[in-house]
Design a protein around this motif. Structure first.
Motif, mmCIF file in Angstrom:
data_model
loop_
_atom_site.group_PDB
_atom_site.id
_atom_site.type_symbol
_atom_site.label_atom_id
_atom_site.label_comp_id
_atom_site.label_asym_id
_atom_site.label_seq_id
_atom_site.Cartn_x
_atom_site.Cartn_y
_atom_site.Cartn_z
ATOM 1 N N LEU A 1 0.833 -1.185 0.000
ATOM 2 C CA LEU A 1 0.000 0.000 0.000
ATOM 3 C C LEU A 1 0.876 1.246 0.000
ATOM 4 O O LEU A 1 1.929 1.271 0.622
ATOM 5 C CB LEU A 1 -0.904 0.014 1.237
ATOM 6 N N PRO A 2 0.425 2.291 -0.662
ATOM 7 C CA PRO A 2 1.260 3.494 -0.739
ATOM 8 C C PRO A 2 1.326 4.257 0.564
ATOM 9 O O PRO A 2 2.235 5.074 0.760
ATOM 10 C CB PRO A 2 0.549 4.315 -1.819
ATOM 11 N N PHE A 3 0.365 4.078 1.469
ATOM 12 C CA PHE A 3 0.330 4.838 2.706
ATOM 13 C C PHE A 3 -0.494 4.074 3.708
ATOM 14 O O PHE A 3 -1.607 3.646 3.391
ATOM 15 C CB PHE A 3 -0.308 6.203 2.438
ATOM 16 N N GLY A 4 0.018 3.893 4.903
ATOM 17 C CA GLY A 4 -0.776 3.188 5.889
ATOM 18 C C GLY A 4 -0.068 2.945 7.196
ATOM 19 O O GLY A 4 1.103 3.295 7.367
ATOM 20 N N GLU A 5 -0.831 2.338 8.131
ATOM 21 C CA GLU A 5 -0.386 2.137 9.494
ATOM 22 C C GLU A 5 -0.052 0.667 9.735
ATOM 23 O O GLU A 5 -0.588 -0.219 9.080
ATOM 24 C CB GLU A 5 -1.486 2.532 10.486
ATOM 25 N N SER A 6 0.784 0.440 10.739
ATOM 26 C CA SER A 6 1.065 -0.900 11.220
ATOM 27 C C SER A 6 1.413 -0.819 12.700
ATOM 28 O O SER A 6 1.627 0.270 13.231
ATOM 29 C CB SER A 6 2.218 -1.531 10.430
ATOM 30 N N GLY A 7 1.452 -1.975 13.345
ATOM 31 C CA GLY A 7 1.879 -2.036 14.735
ATOM 32 C C GLY A 7 0.780 -2.228 15.751
ATOM 33 O O GLY A 7 1.051 -2.337 16.947
ATOM 34 N N GLY A 8 -0.471 -2.275 15.305
ATOM 35 C CA GLY A 8 -1.556 -2.498 16.251
ATOM 36 C C GLY A 8 -1.559 -3.925 16.765
ATOM 37 O O GLY A 8 -0.809 -4.780 16.299
ATOM 38 N N GLY A 9 -2.417 -4.165 17.758
ATOM 39 C CA GLY A 9 -2.511 -5.507 18.315
ATOM 40 C C GLY A 9 -3.226 -5.503 19.643
ATOM 41 O O GLY A 9 -3.848 -4.511 20.027
ATOM 42 N N LEU A 10 -3.103 -6.626 20.333
ATOM 43 C CA LEU A 10 -3.708 -6.796 21.650
ATOM 44 C C LEU A 10 -2.639 -6.601 22.711
ATOM 45 O O LEU A 10 -1.560 -7.215 22.633
ATOM 46 C CB LEU A 10 -4.312 -8.199 21.765
ATOM 47 N N VAL A 11 -2.928 -5.778 23.699
ATOM 48 C CA VAL A 11 -1.975 -5.504 24.768
ATOM 49 C C VAL A 11 -2.735 -5.407 26.087
ATOM 50 O O VAL A 11 -3.902 -5.004 26.107
ATOM 51 C CB VAL A 11 -1.181 -4.219 24.466
ATOM 52 N N GLN A 12 -2.073 -5.768 27.170
ATOM 53 C CA GLN A 12 -2.703 -5.681 28.482
ATOM 54 C C GLN A 12 -2.689 -4.250 28.995
ATOM 55 O O GLN A 12 -1.831 -3.454 28.596
ATOM 56 C CB GLN A 12 -1.960 -6.585 29.474
ATOM 57 N N PRO A 13 -3.616 -3.910 29.864
ATOM 58 C CA PRO A 13 -3.586 -2.571 30.475
ATOM 59 C C PRO A 13 -2.230 -2.305 31.115
ATOM 60 O O PRO A 13 -1.644 -3.184 31.770
ATOM 61 C CB PRO A 13 -4.700 -2.657 31.529
ATOM 62 N N GLY A 14 -1.730 -1.099 30.916
ATOM 63 C CA GLY A 14 -0.414 -0.730 31.412
ATOM 64 C C GLY A 14 0.710 -1.019 30.440
ATOM 65 O O GLY A 14 1.850 -0.589 30.662
ATOM 66 N N GLY A 15 0.396 -1.729 29.365
ATOM 67 C CA GLY A 15 1.402 -2.085 28.374
ATOM 68 C C GLY A 15 1.669 -0.976 27.371
ATOM 69 O O GLY A 15 1.129 0.131 27.470
ATOM 70 N N SER A 16 2.516 -1.307 26.398
ATOM 71 C CA SER A 16 2.943 -0.337 25.392
ATOM 72 C C SER A 16 2.829 -0.926 23.992
ATOM 73 O O SER A 16 2.930 -2.150 23.800
ATOM 74 C CB SER A 16 4.397 0.079 25.627
ATOM 75 N N LEU A 17 2.631 -0.039 23.041
ATOM 76 C CA LEU A 17 2.675 -0.376 21.628
ATOM 77 C C LEU A 17 3.274 0.801 20.880
ATOM 78 O O LEU A 17 3.138 1.954 21.320
ATOM 79 C CB LEU A 17 1.274 -0.647 21.061
ATOM 80 N N ARG A 18 3.898 0.509 19.749
ATOM 81 C CA ARG A 18 4.348 1.578 18.872
ATOM 82 C C ARG A 18 3.704 1.396 17.506
ATOM 83 O O ARG A 18 3.892 0.361 16.854
ATOM 84 C CB ARG A 18 5.873 1.615 18.722
ATOM 85 N N LEU A 19 2.972 2.396 17.088
ATOM 86 C CA LEU A 19 2.360 2.384 15.771
ATOM 87 C C LEU A 19 3.269 3.102 14.784
ATOM 88 O O LEU A 19 3.949 4.068 15.136
ATOM 89 C CB LEU A 19 0.996 3.076 15.799
ATOM 90 N N THR A 20 3.254 2.619 13.562
ATOM 91 C CA THR A 20 4.060 3.205 12.495
ATOM 92 C C THR A 20 3.163 3.605 11.335
ATOM 93 O O THR A 20 2.263 2.855 10.952
ATOM 94 C CB THR A 20 5.116 2.195 12.005
ATOM 95 N N CYS A 21 3.425 4.771 10.797
ATOM 96 C CA CYS A 21 2.733 5.264 9.605
ATOM 97 C C CYS A 21 3.809 5.488 8.545
ATOM 98 O O CYS A 21 4.743 6.250 8.769
ATOM 99 C CB CYS A 21 2.017 6.561 9.943
ATOM 100 N N ALA A 22 3.689 4.789 7.431
ATOM 101 C CA ALA A 22 4.714 4.861 6.409
ATOM 102 C C ALA A 22 4.088 5.110 5.045
ATOM 103 O O ALA A 22 2.935 4.747 4.798
ATOM 104 C CB ALA A 22 5.534 3.569 6.388
ATOM 105 N N ALA A 23 4.876 5.713 4.173
ATOM 106 C CA ALA A 23 4.392 6.021 2.829
ATOM 107 C C ALA A 23 5.434 5.641 1.799
ATOM 108 O O ALA A 23 6.642 5.682 2.073
ATOM 109 C CB ALA A 23 4.052 7.503 2.713
ATOM 110 N N SER A 24 4.956 5.279 0.635
ATOM 111 C CA SER A 24 5.826 5.092 -0.514
ATOM 112 C C SER A 24 5.178 5.813 -1.690
ATOM 113 O O SER A 24 3.965 5.839 -1.821
ATOM 114 C CB SER A 24 6.012 3.604 -0.833
#
Length: 120
Positions: A1-24
């Motif tokens: 895809l030319p533009f979009g997000e990644s990095g989502g998922g299931l995490v417990q309360p108090g946890g961390s995630l990093r989302l990425t938005c990238a383009a080509s």
């Protein structure tokens, strides 16, 4: 895809995630980029925004102090680091290309979204 997000998922309360938005195919560095989210039954809301060169960032009150938006224009990428996640952070997260180089909230291009679920 030319533009979009990644990095989502299931995490417990108090946890961390990093989302990425990238383009080509086009340069994110010309524009401010915003992260938005939409929970079931609710309207889409702005979470964070960063100006074209990263000098200015804005956050909603609900995530201030827990989320950090950043960008690496050399990699044509914008990140959303999410710490101390709560159940109420559960939503589909979208990145959006602002129409300007500073944050106006007017999005010209949306990503497809990535699901973040905070649950034990």
């Amino acid at each position: 895809l030319p533009f979009g997000e990644s990095g989502g998922g299931l995490v417990q309360p108090g946890g961390s995630l990093r989302l990425t938005c990238a383009a080509s195919g086009f340069t994110l560095g010309y524009y401010a980029i915003g992260w938005f989210r939409q929970a079931p039954g609710k309207e889409r809301e702005g979470v964070a925004c960063i100006s074209d060169n990263g000098s200015t960032t804005n956050y909603s009150d609900s995530v201030k102090g827990r989320f950090t938006i950043s960008r690496d224009n050399a990699k044509n990428t914008v990140y959303l680091q999410m710490n101390s996640l709560k159940a109420e952070d559960t939503a589909v997260y979208y990145c959006g290309v602002d129409r300007s180089n500073y944050c106006t909230g007017y999005v010209q291009t949306w990503g497809q979204g990535t699901q973040v679920t905070v649950s034990s």
